[in-house]
Each structure stands twice: as C-alpha cells, then as structure tokens.
Design a protein around this motif. Structure first.
Motif, short mmCIF file in Angstrom:
data_model
loop_
_atom_site.label_atom_id
_atom_site.label_comp_id
_atom_site.label_asym_id
_atom_site.label_seq_id
_atom_site.Cartn_x
_atom_site.Cartn_y
_atom_site.Cartn_z
N UNK A 1 0.83 -1.21 0.00
CA UNK A 1 0.00 0.00 0.00
C UNK A 1 0.87 1.26 0.00
N UNK A 2 1.91 1.23 0.79
CA UNK A 2 2.80 2.38 0.84
C UNK A 2 3.46 2.61 -0.52
N UNK A 3 3.85 1.50 -1.16
CA UNK A 3 4.48 1.61 -2.48
C UNK A 3 3.49 2.18 -3.50
N UNK A 4 2.23 1.71 -3.43
CA UNK A 4 1.21 2.21 -4.37
C UNK A 4 0.93 3.69 -4.15
N UNK A 5 0.81 4.08 -2.89
CA UNK A 5 0.55 5.49 -2.58
C UNK A 5 1.68 6.39 -3.04
N UNK A 6 2.91 5.90 -2.89
CA UNK A 6 4.05 6.71 -3.31
C UNK A 6 4.08 6.87 -4.82
N UNK A 7 3.69 5.78 -5.53
CA UNK A 7 3.65 5.87 -7.01
C UNK A 7 2.56 6.84 -7.45
N UNK A 8 1.39 6.76 -6.86
CA UNK A 8 0.30 7.67 -7.20
C UNK A 8 0.69 9.12 -6.90
N UNK A 9 1.36 9.31 -5.77
CA UNK A 9 1.79 10.67 -5.41
C UNK A 9 2.80 11.20 -6.43
N UNK A 10 3.70 10.30 -6.88
CA UNK A 10 4.69 10.72 -7.87
C UNK A 10 4.02 11.12 -9.18
N UNK A 11 3.03 10.32 -9.60
CA UNK A 11 2.33 10.65 -10.86
C UNK A 11 1.47 11.90 -10.71
N UNK A 12 0.95 12.15 -9.54
CA UNK A 12 0.23 13.39 -9.29
C UNK A 12 1.17 14.59 -9.47
N UNK A 13 2.39 14.42 -8.97
CA UNK A 13 3.39 15.48 -9.14
C UNK A 13 3.73 15.69 -10.61
N UNK A 14 3.89 14.58 -11.33
CA UNK A 14 4.18 14.67 -12.76
C UNK A 14 3.05 15.38 -13.51
N UNK A 15 1.82 15.04 -13.16
CA UNK A 15 0.67 15.66 -13.82
C UNK A 15 0.65 17.16 -13.55
N UNK A 16 0.94 17.53 -12.33
CA UNK A 16 0.97 18.95 -11.99
C UNK A 16 2.05 19.69 -12.78
N UNK A 17 3.22 19.05 -12.91
CA UNK A 17 4.30 19.69 -13.67
C UNK A 17 3.95 19.82 -15.14
N UNK A 18 3.32 18.78 -15.72
CA UNK A 18 2.93 18.84 -17.12
C UNK A 18 1.84 19.90 -17.35
N UNK A 19 0.87 19.97 -16.44
CA UNK A 19 -0.18 20.99 -16.56
C UNK A 19 0.42 22.39 -16.46
N UNK A 20 1.36 22.55 -15.55
CA UNK A 20 2.02 23.84 -15.40
C UNK A 20 2.82 24.20 -16.66
N UNK A 21 3.50 23.20 -17.23
CA UNK A 21 4.27 23.42 -18.46
C UNK A 21 3.35 23.84 -19.62
N UNK A 22 2.25 23.12 -19.80
CA UNK A 22 1.34 23.43 -20.90
C UNK A 22 0.68 24.79 -20.73
N UNK A 23 0.29 25.09 -19.51
CA UNK A 23 -0.34 26.40 -19.25
C UNK A 23 0.64 27.53 -19.51
N UNK A 24 1.88 27.37 -19.05
CA UNK A 24 2.89 28.40 -19.27
C UNK A 24 3.18 28.54 -20.77
N UNK A 25 3.28 27.44 -21.46
CA UNK A 25 3.54 27.47 -22.90
C UNK A 25 2.43 28.21 -23.64
N UNK A 26 1.18 27.96 -23.29
CA UNK A 26 0.06 28.63 -23.94
C UNK A 26 0.07 30.13 -23.65
#
Length: 277
Positions: free
Chosen positions: A7-32
């Motif tokens: 469970x800890x491993x799954x939560x850490x992976x989900x948290x990492x992908x949440x961070x990635x999603x935030x970075x990608x959204x921030x990149x796309x918004x800044x680019x636009x």
C-alpha cells in the motif's frame, strides 16, 4: 490481503504521478500563455511598422527625409513601450533556464519586435541597431534584463528589416530627393547582405532569410537602375528631375488604374450579357 508495504508503495507511485501531472499541466499552461503573449507582441510590432511607413508617406510637402524619419521614430516610442511592457509581463515565466526551454514559443514575437525596433532606429539614426542596444530595451529601470537576447533572434530580426527598407526605398523614389535616398538604402541593404553572408553557416534560418534579402535587394536595384537610366536622358537640375520622376510614376499609376477599370468594365459587361442570355 494487501500488505502495508504494498500500500505504501502504491501510494508513493500515485503521489509521484500526481506530481508529474501537476508539472505537465504547469508546463502546458505556461507554454500557452507565452504563445499568446508572443502573438500579441507580433501584432503590435506589425502595427508599429505600418505606423512608421504611414508617417513617412502622409506628408507629401515635406522634402527633408530626416525630418520624416525623426517624426516617425518619435511616434513609434509609445508603441515600443507598450510592446516592452508585454515582455516585462512574461519575465517571471522565463526565469533562469526556463527561457531556453520556452525560447521557441517567444522567438516569433521577439524577432518581429526587433524588426520594428531596428526600422525605427534606422529612420532616426541611419544605422543598424546593435545587439547591446536591443538588449537594453529589454531591461527594467534598474538595468536588469527580462531574459537574455539570443543572437539568432537578433540576426533574424535584422534580416527581416531588409524587406521594410526595400518598401521604404521604393516609396521614396517619387519624392524630392528620393532617388538619392533609394541609392543610399540600396547600398545599406547590400552591406547588410554581405555581412549576414558570413554568418549563414552558423544559423540555418539565416540562410533561408538571405534568399528573401537577395530578392529585396534586387527590387531596390531594379528600381534605382531604371530611374537612373531614364533620368540620364535629360540634362536637367536634380530638382526638376525629381519632379519629372514623380510625374512619370504618377502617370504610370493612373494608366494602370485606367487599365484596371477597363478590365472591370469588360467583366461587368460579360456578366450582364450572361444574365441577358
């Protein structure tokens, strides 16, 4: 039953992908946002170029080209400040290494701005604006640069200037003293082309722009050559020759419009005959 370790491993992976999603959204918004700002800068720069050309041609009684150039450069200052404020507004988006990541998104507006700025500078000073002078316009009141000026964007903006100088030279020919002015602009554009030629191996896009510069130079040379050949047939003072050139070009324009009217009339008559049938 799932172990706590899993469970800890799954939560850490989900948290990492949440961070990635935030970075990608921030990149796309800044680019636009940067693309939109670049388009706004491009539009304002084009309007500034039109303003400069319009100022140069609106006063038919003014024969001193330097007075017209100073007047055009003065009118341009307000627009230039407006464009510079847009660059200032995006400086926080381009802090540090971000500028080089998003350079391609900012580059079109930056090149158009340099084209407009260099045209205004030429009209006022009759010289090519330097790299340091362009960078100085992209700084705040304390002299801190909004972002580093890429050498490629500086050169490509100057390469676009030659097209505006071609229009300026040809439009100046009918004016008093315009033949000499066109000859001066022709020499200046020829010198710019020769200087750019040595840099084309290092900048791919500059090589493409050189073909357009060559075309602009050829148009100026053809126009000035034709005027020199025709005026050499008359032994008249320069002032009378200027008036003769202006009258000849005016008649040529009227004749062209007359021919266009005839073609339009024939088209209207043909349409009318088809309706009758």
């Amino acid at each position: 039953m799932t172990s706590p370790k899993t469970l800890d491993s799954r939560d850490s992976i989900l948290a990492a992908f949440e961070t990635f999603r935030g970075e990608l959204d921030d990149h796309n918004d800044r680019r636009e946002r940067l693309i939109k700002s670049s388009r706004d800068i491009t539009n304002l720069s084009k309007k500034l170029i039109f303003l400069l050309h319009r100022t140069l041609t609106e006063d038919a009684t003014e024969s001193d080209d330097r007075v017209l150039g100073q007047r055009a450069a003065t009118r341009a200052k307000g627009k230039l400040k407006e464009i510079q404020s847009l660059f200032s507004a995006i400086r926080d988006e381009l802090v540090g290494d971000r500028f080089w990541r998003y350079q391609r998104n900012v580059s079109p507006g930056l090149q158009e701005y340099i084209e407009a700025l260099s045209f205004a500078h030429y009209l006022e000073h009759r010289s090519l604006i330097s790299y340091d002078q362009v960078q100085a316009t992209l700084c705040d009141a304390d002299g801190n640069a909004f972002f580093p000026l890429p050498l490629e964007d500086y050169l490509l903006g100057l390469a676009d200037l030659t097209g505006e100088l071609m229009r300026f030279a040809i439009a100046a020919i009918p004016r008093r003293g315009g033949r000499q002015k066109a000859s001066e602009v022709c020499s200046f554009v020829r010198s710019c082309k020769a200087d750019f030629e040595g840099l084309t191996p290092y900048f791919k896009e500059l090589r493409k722009k050189q073909s357009v510069t060559t075309q602009s130079l050829a148009k100026i040379e053809d126009a000035t050559y034709a005027v020199v050949v025709r005026t050499s047939e008359y032994d008249l003072p320069p002032e009378l020759l200027d008036d003769l050139v202006a009258q000849t070009l005016s008649r040529a324009a009227d004749h062209s419009n007359f021919g266009e009217e005839i073609r339009r009339k024939r088209t209207r008559d043909a349409d009318y005959d088809m309706e009758e049938d």
